[in-house]
Write a protein that holds these residues in place. Sequence first.
Motif, PDB file in Angstrom:
ATOM      1  N   LEU A 103     -13.428  27.552 -50.075  1.00  0.00           N
ATOM      2  CA  LEU A 103     -13.627  26.975 -48.738  1.00  0.00           C
ATOM      3  C   LEU A 103     -13.594  28.035 -47.641  1.00  0.00           C
ATOM      4  CD1 LEU A 103     -11.343  23.780 -48.906  1.00  0.00           C
ATOM      5  CD2 LEU A 103     -13.808  23.769 -48.477  1.00  0.00           C
ATOM      6  N   GLY A 104     -12.674  29.006 -47.775  1.00  0.00           N
ATOM      7  CA  GLY A 104     -12.492  29.928 -46.644  1.00  0.00           C
ATOM      8  C   GLY A 104     -12.142  31.350 -47.043  1.00  0.00           C
ATOM      9  N   GLY A 105     -12.411  31.698 -48.297  1.00  0.00           N
ATOM     10  CA  GLY A 105     -12.182  33.074 -48.728  1.00  0.00           C
ATOM     11  C   GLY A 105     -10.705  33.443 -48.814  1.00  0.00           C
ATOM     12  N   ARG A 106     -10.472  34.730 -49.051  1.00  0.00           N
ATOM     13  CA  ARG A 106      -9.111  35.248 -49.188  1.00  0.00           C
ATOM     14  C   ARG A 106      -8.261  34.955 -47.940  1.00  0.00           C
ATOM     15  NH1 ARG A 106      -5.329  36.262 -52.924  1.00  0.00           N
ATOM     16  NH2 ARG A 106      -3.725  36.024 -51.369  1.00  0.00           N
ATOM     17  N   ALA A 107      -8.918  35.017 -46.777  1.00  0.00           N
ATOM     18  CA  ALA A 107      -8.186  34.799 -45.521  1.00  0.00           C
ATOM     19  C   ALA A 107      -7.611  33.382 -45.463  1.00  0.00           C
ATOM     20  CB  ALA A 107      -9.104  35.037 -44.323  1.00  0.00           C
ATOM     21  N   PHE A 108      -8.358  32.418 -45.994  1.00  0.00           N
ATOM     22  CA  PHE A 108      -7.835  31.045 -45.962  1.00  0.00           C
ATOM     23  C   PHE A 108      -6.726  30.858 -47.001  1.00  0.00           C
ATOM     24  CE2 PHE A 108      -8.007  26.416 -47.032  1.00  0.00           C
ATOM     25  CZ  PHE A 108      -7.496  25.966 -45.821  1.00  0.00           C
ATOM     26  N   VAL A 109      -6.862  31.530 -48.143  1.00  0.00           N
ATOM     27  CA  VAL A 109      -5.773  31.494 -49.133  1.00  0.00           C
ATOM     28  C   VAL A 109      -4.494  32.055 -48.502  1.00  0.00           C
ATOM     29  CG1 VAL A 109      -4.936  32.377 -51.356  1.00  0.00           C
ATOM     30  CG2 VAL A 109      -7.309  31.602 -51.131  1.00  0.00           C
ATOM     31  N   ASP A 110      -4.634  33.140 -47.755  1.00  0.00           N
ATOM     32  CA  ASP A 110      -3.474  33.719 -47.084  1.00  0.00           C
ATOM     33  C   ASP A 110      -2.851  32.738 -46.086  1.00  0.00           C
ATOM     34  OD1 ASP A 110      -3.696  36.030 -48.510  1.00  0.00           O
ATOM     35  OD2 ASP A 110      -4.752  37.153 -46.940  1.00  0.00           O
ATOM     36  N   LEU A 111      -3.713  32.009 -45.394  1.00  0.00           N
ATOM     37  CA  LEU A 111      -3.232  31.005 -44.442  1.00  0.00           C
ATOM     38  C   LEU A 111      -2.415  29.939 -45.171  1.00  0.00           C
ATOM     39  CD1 LEU A 111      -3.953  30.510 -41.281  1.00  0.00           C
ATOM     40  CD2 LEU A 111      -5.242  28.567 -42.163  1.00  0.00           C
ATOM     41  N   ILE A 112      -2.941  29.518 -46.309  1.00  0.00           N
ATOM     42  CA  ILE A 112      -2.233  28.525 -47.133  1.00  0.00           C
ATOM     43  C   ILE A 112      -0.887  29.094 -47.594  1.00  0.00           C
ATOM     44  CG2 ILE A 112      -2.261  27.399 -49.417  1.00  0.00           C
ATOM     45  CD1 ILE A 112      -4.028  25.868 -47.584  1.00  0.00           C
ATOM     46  N   VAL A 113      -0.915  30.315 -48.098  1.00  0.00           N
ATOM     47  CA  VAL A 113       0.314  30.937 -48.610  1.00  0.00           C
ATOM     48  C   VAL A 113       1.372  31.026 -47.515  1.00  0.00           C
ATOM     49  CG1 VAL A 113       1.291  33.140 -49.393  1.00  0.00           C
ATOM     50  CG2 VAL A 113      -0.745  32.209 -50.518  1.00  0.00           C
ATOM     51  N   ARG A 114       0.952  31.460 -46.337  1.00  0.00           N
ATOM     52  CA  ARG A 114       1.924  31.759 -45.278  1.00  0.00           C
ATOM     53  C   ARG A 114       2.300  30.567 -44.405  1.00  0.00           C
ATOM     54  NH1 ARG A 114      -1.245  37.023 -43.585  1.00  0.00           N
ATOM     55  NH2 ARG A 114      -0.754  38.271 -45.417  1.00  0.00           N
ATOM     56  N   ASN A 115       1.435  29.563 -44.357  1.00  0.00           N
ATOM     57  CA  ASN A 115       1.657  28.498 -43.371  1.00  0.00           C
ATOM     58  C   ASN A 115       1.816  27.102 -43.940  1.00  0.00           C
ATOM     59  OD1 ASN A 115       1.271  29.824 -40.531  1.00  0.00           O
ATOM     60  ND2 ASN A 115      -0.298  30.704 -41.842  1.00  0.00           N
ATOM     61  N   THR A 116       2.067  27.007 -45.231  1.00  0.00           N
ATOM     62  CA  THR A 116       2.339  25.673 -45.772  1.00  0.00           C
ATOM     63  C   THR A 116       3.696  25.674 -46.463  1.00  0.00           C
ATOM     64  OG1 THR A 116       1.342  26.052 -47.963  1.00  0.00           O
ATOM     65  CG2 THR A 116      -0.130  25.295 -46.209  1.00  0.00           C
ATOM     66  N   HIS A 117       4.234  24.467 -46.619  1.00  0.00           N
ATOM     67  CA  HIS A 117       5.554  24.342 -47.232  1.00  0.00           C
ATOM     68  C   HIS A 117       5.500  23.330 -48.369  1.00  0.00           C
ATOM     69  CE1 HIS A 117       9.940  24.306 -47.453  1.00  0.00           C
ATOM     70  NE2 HIS A 117       9.767  23.028 -47.770  1.00  0.00           N
ATOM     71  N   THR A 118       6.024  23.709 -49.531  1.00  0.00           N
ATOM     72  CA  THR A 118       6.017  22.806 -50.679  1.00  0.00           C
ATOM     73  C   THR A 118       7.408  22.625 -51.285  1.00  0.00           C
ATOM     74  OG1 THR A 118       3.861  23.839 -51.152  1.00  0.00           O
ATOM     75  CG2 THR A 118       4.672  22.274 -52.768  1.00  0.00           C
ATOM     76  N   CYS A 119       8.297  23.594 -51.031  1.00  0.00           N
ATOM     77  CA  CYS A 119       9.613  23.631 -51.698  1.00  0.00           C
ATOM     78  C   CYS A 119      10.453  22.373 -51.447  1.00  0.00           C
ATOM     79  CB  CYS A 119      10.381  24.868 -51.208  1.00  0.00           C
ATOM     80  SG  CYS A 119      12.077  24.969 -51.796  1.00  0.00           S
ATOM     81  N   TYR A 120      10.938  21.773 -52.527  1.00  0.00           N
ATOM     82  CA  TYR A 120      11.808  20.592 -52.429  1.00  0.00           C
ATOM     83  C   TYR A 120      13.115  20.921 -51.700  1.00  0.00           C
ATOM     84  CZ  TYR A 120       9.193  17.795 -55.900  1.00  0.00           C
ATOM     85  OH  TYR A 120       8.251  17.069 -56.570  1.00  0.00           O
ATOM     86  N   GLU A 121      13.556  22.170 -51.832  1.00  0.00           N
ATOM     87  CA  GLU A 121      14.849  22.554 -51.271  1.00  0.00           C
ATOM     88  C   GLU A 121      14.784  22.898 -49.780  1.00  0.00           C
ATOM     89  OE1 GLU A 121      17.822  22.370 -52.457  1.00  0.00           O
ATOM     90  OE2 GLU A 121      17.232  21.682 -54.435  1.00  0.00           O
ATOM     91  N   GLY A 122      13.573  22.911 -49.232  1.00  0.00           N
ATOM     92  CA  GLY A 122      13.430  23.232 -47.815  1.00  0.00           C
ATOM     93  C   GLY A 122      13.691  24.701 -47.511  1.00  0.00           C
ATOM     94  N   GLU A 123      13.672  25.524 -48.559  1.00  0.00           N
ATOM     95  CA  GLU A 123      13.884  26.970 -48.389  1.00  0.00           C
ATOM     96  C   GLU A 123      12.623  27.574 -47.748  1.00  0.00           C
ATOM     97  OE1 GLU A 123      16.247  29.400 -48.914  1.00  0.00           O
ATOM     98  OE2 GLU A 123      14.627  30.679 -48.180  1.00  0.00           O
ATOM     99  N   HIS A 124      12.793  28.215 -46.596  1.00  0.00           N
ATOM    100  CA  HIS A 124      11.617  28.736 -45.883  1.00  0.00           C
ATOM    101  C   HIS A 124      11.959  30.067 -45.204  1.00  0.00           C
ATOM    102  CE1 HIS A 124       7.510  27.696 -44.673  1.00  0.00           C
ATOM    103  NE2 HIS A 124       7.757  28.303 -43.523  1.00  0.00           N
ATOM    104  N   ASN A 125      12.724  30.907 -45.918  1.00  0.00           N
ATOM    105  CA  ASN A 125      13.094  32.185 -45.321  1.00  0.00           C
ATOM    106  C   ASN A 125      12.378  33.357 -45.970  1.00  0.00           C
ATOM    107  OD1 ASN A 125      15.014  31.187 -43.383  1.00  0.00           O
ATOM    108  ND2 ASN A 125      16.336  30.699 -45.118  1.00  0.00           N
ATOM    109  N   VAL A 126      12.325  33.364 -47.296  1.00  0.00           N
ATOM    110  CA  VAL A 126      11.726  34.500 -48.004  1.00  0.00           C
ATOM    111  C   VAL A 126      10.267  34.189 -48.348  1.00  0.00           C
ATOM    112  CG1 VAL A 126      11.958  36.047 -49.980  1.00  0.00           C
ATOM    113  CG2 VAL A 126      13.999  34.895 -49.051  1.00  0.00           C
ATOM    114  N   LEU A 127       9.356  35.084 -47.942  1.00  0.00           N
ATOM    115  CA  LEU A 127       7.944  34.891 -48.260  1.00  0.00           C
ATOM    116  C   LEU A 127       7.599  35.639 -49.551  1.00  0.00           C
ATOM    117  CD1 LEU A 127       5.116  33.829 -47.454  1.00  0.00           C
ATOM    118  CD2 LEU A 127       4.798  35.944 -46.155  1.00  0.00           C
ATOM    119  N   HIS A 128       7.284  34.911 -50.600  1.00  0.00           N
ATOM    120  CA  HIS A 128       6.787  35.481 -51.859  1.00  0.00           C
ATOM    121  C   HIS A 128       5.268  35.612 -51.756  1.00  0.00           C
ATOM    122  CE1 HIS A 128      10.715  34.145 -53.509  1.00  0.00           C
ATOM    123  NE2 HIS A 128      10.480  33.074 -52.769  1.00  0.00           N
ATOM    124  N   ASP A 129       4.643  36.230 -52.769  1.00  0.00           N
ATOM    125  CA  ASP A 129       3.175  36.337 -52.672  1.00  0.00           C
ATOM    126  C   ASP A 129       2.506  34.962 -52.786  1.00  0.00           C
ATOM    127  OD1 ASP A 129       3.819  36.042 -55.326  1.00  0.00           O
ATOM    128  OD2 ASP A 129       2.335  37.485 -56.065  1.00  0.00           O
TER     129      ASP A 129
END
Lengths: 233, 233
Positions: free
Chosen positions: A182-208
């Motif tokens: 849909l949007g190339g590598r840049a959109f994948v990066d947006l998904i990685v950095r700007n979405t939240h999925t964790c059940y525990e609500g952990e949102h401090n450490v950014l993994h790849d």
Amino acid sequence: MKKALVVFSGGQDSSTCLYYALKNYDYVYTIGFAYGQRHSIEMKCRQEFIKALKNFDKELCKKLGPDRVVDMLSFKDLTDSALTKDSGSYELNDKNNLPTSFVPGRNLIFLSYAASYAYTIGADTIITGVGQADYSGYPDCRDETIKALEKALNLGMESNLKIETPLMFKDKAQTFKMAYDLGGRAFVDLIVRNTHTCYEGEHNVLHDWGYGCGICPSCLLRKKGYEEFKKLM
Amino acid sequence: MKKALVVFSGGQDSSTCLYYALKNYDYVYTIGFAYGQRHSIEMKCRQEFIKALKNFDKELCKKLGPDRVVDMLSFKDLTDSALTKDSGSYELNDKNNLPTSFVPGRNLIFLSYAASYAYTIGADTIITGVGQADYSGYPDCRDETIKALEKALNLGMESNLKIETPLMFKDKAQTFKMAYDLGGRAFVDLIVRNTHTCYEGEHNVLHDWGYGCGICPSCLLRKKGYEEFKKLM
């Protein structure tokens, strides 16, 4: 004029669906549900993803209508589940062999609200990111359930609403691939950095693969999916 | 142990269903919805009917479990309809030929919440007073819709929940007759005096058929039904 309503939670799946909707429809509304998530981070991420998406693709986001959040806070009192209470376990429930994170009928209520709103705003398609590939044991996300609900909603509103599920048969790796298409590598990066999925609500450490505790079922799926996606590229 | 959950609004139909449930089940829960009714009298009548019923049949009411009210106030912002806004007209909507009092999908959302709660408390039957005989143009009250929704809910929760609709094919006269068969003239009097049906929220003057403005569609149906019921006796 094709209007779509996206059920948008701020997670990887619905965020991918939101961009998909913008690429395929003339006007796109979003709806979310505050139902007593243990972690308000999910609600915060919704807003942040929309903001980030507007920066990412200003032109396409001109199609974006208002975002609505439905207050379903009293829902948490009605049901007991790991996602709404602080039970902290994700094992199978002895009673029904479903994960304890299963909130009975949650998705059915979301879609019923969405249908009602879609009817009101004149949208003829609801888009939801549910799927049965990365099968987490949630029966309300299965294709058969969605089709049965679509029928019931249309009978109940004398409407011809379509529930579109672009991710129904995609696993997390394929969902990352869809974001890439849909949007190339840049959109994948947006998904990685700007979405939240964790059940525990952990949102401090950014993994790849994104933010998260890395050990809850949701993080494990996302992490595994991202690793498989990298191999595909 | 047969547990039932009654969708209870405080109106004639669901109040009759509540007594029916107490006569036919071992344990009976009630659930109601605060969805931005124009008139809070409806919510007040729920409590008063339960109190009056406990006086009327103390023994049977030992089966009565807790009463729950789900806050759906944000629903009124999502939809526009004569029942939730102050439009004051009950004509047909030009757009869809449905009454302007039609709140799209309202009953589908009620039943989805009820199913979720029924699952949690272990009730295997939901009882709702909807019907298609006194046809007010609400497609979400039809038998076909209810059956389709029952199927979707059961697929979505891996459950075997039954939605029972004792009034599906009864008009208002037959509903009064059912109340009579359940609890005699005294129970009919309880229904007349302690339930609220009027769209206008009028609850000052007591007619022989109950409280109400006497001219809104809901009062007209109830009045006509009561007159026909009297002829039956």
